[in-house]
Design an enzyme around this catalytic site. Structure first.
Site: not given
Length: 224
Positions: A32-34, A37
């Protein structure tokens, strides 16, 4: 060697599934990007498909330092298959994706993407990636060709190429005039012109010889 050439290497067996003998385990990779998340859905999908070990990152795909991905690639052995929930979880771009999958192929490791139903351990999945590699190379060549043609056209129009100068001719003239005044500091003149002290010294090289030479030069310009 280009990605397309790497895929083409191998002659008649270029579209055969690899690895030929799937003797290892399924290794999952989720991302996931962050940090805010949630990875649960991806991990559940990887677990359901039979992954014996799962690695996960909470970082943007643009971040080259995806530690868990490199751990997953290092953990995989010939005969294993790397599984991802979707293609965008693995690669930052199509070129990045192809480079990773090509690297797996060289090591005799398969690749599967659940969302796209791509599986390089089958002939059909291998064919899709072969087309991807050729397409990526074609796009790269178009970009290179377009850039070259643009540069040629710009030169023909007499346009200046590269980064614009830090100081214009007018700014240099003003700098020389102000530097002729011994009470004006280089720092204050640089701030006034919106440049750094280093830029002033670069564009007014005679400044290194001292302020007196600048004053003499300014008087000569006035006399003329």
């Amino acid at each position: 060697m280009t990605a397309a050439a790497q895929w083409a290497q191998g002659g008649e067996d270029a579209l055969e599934a690899f690895p030929v003998n799937i003797t290892g385990v399924l290794i999952g990779y989720a991302r996931v990007s962050t940090k805010g998340q949630n990875l649960d859905r991806q991990i559940a999908a990887l677990t359901d498909c039979g992954c014996a070990k799962i690695f996960s990152d909470k970082k943007s795909g643009k971040n080259a330092e995806r530690e868990e991905l490199w751990k997953a690639l290092d953990y995989a052995r010939p005969g294993d298959t790397l599984v991802v929930p979707s293609l965008d979880r693995l690669g930052r771009s199509i070129q990045d994706l192809i480079a990773i999958v090509a690297g797996l192929r060289k090591r005799g490791i398969g690749f599967r993407s659940l969302h796209e139903s791509l599986d390089t351990t089958t002939p059909g999945g291998r064919l899709v990636f072969h087309v991807f590699a050729a397409l990526a190379e074609f796009i790269r060549e178009l970009i290179v060709q377009g850039t070259h043609e643009g540069l040629v056209a710009a030169r023909a129009r007499g346009e200046r190429l590269g980064r614009p100068p830090a100081m214009t001719v007018e700014q240099v003239r003003h700098a020389r005039a102000m530097l002729a005044d011994p009470e004006a500091s280089v720092t204050s003149i640089a701030k006034l012109l919106g440049v750094s002290r280093t830029t002033i010294y670069k564009y007014v090289p005679e400044l290194a010889a001292g302020r007196d030479s600048l004053a003499a030069g300014a008087r000569g310009e006035i006399d003329q």
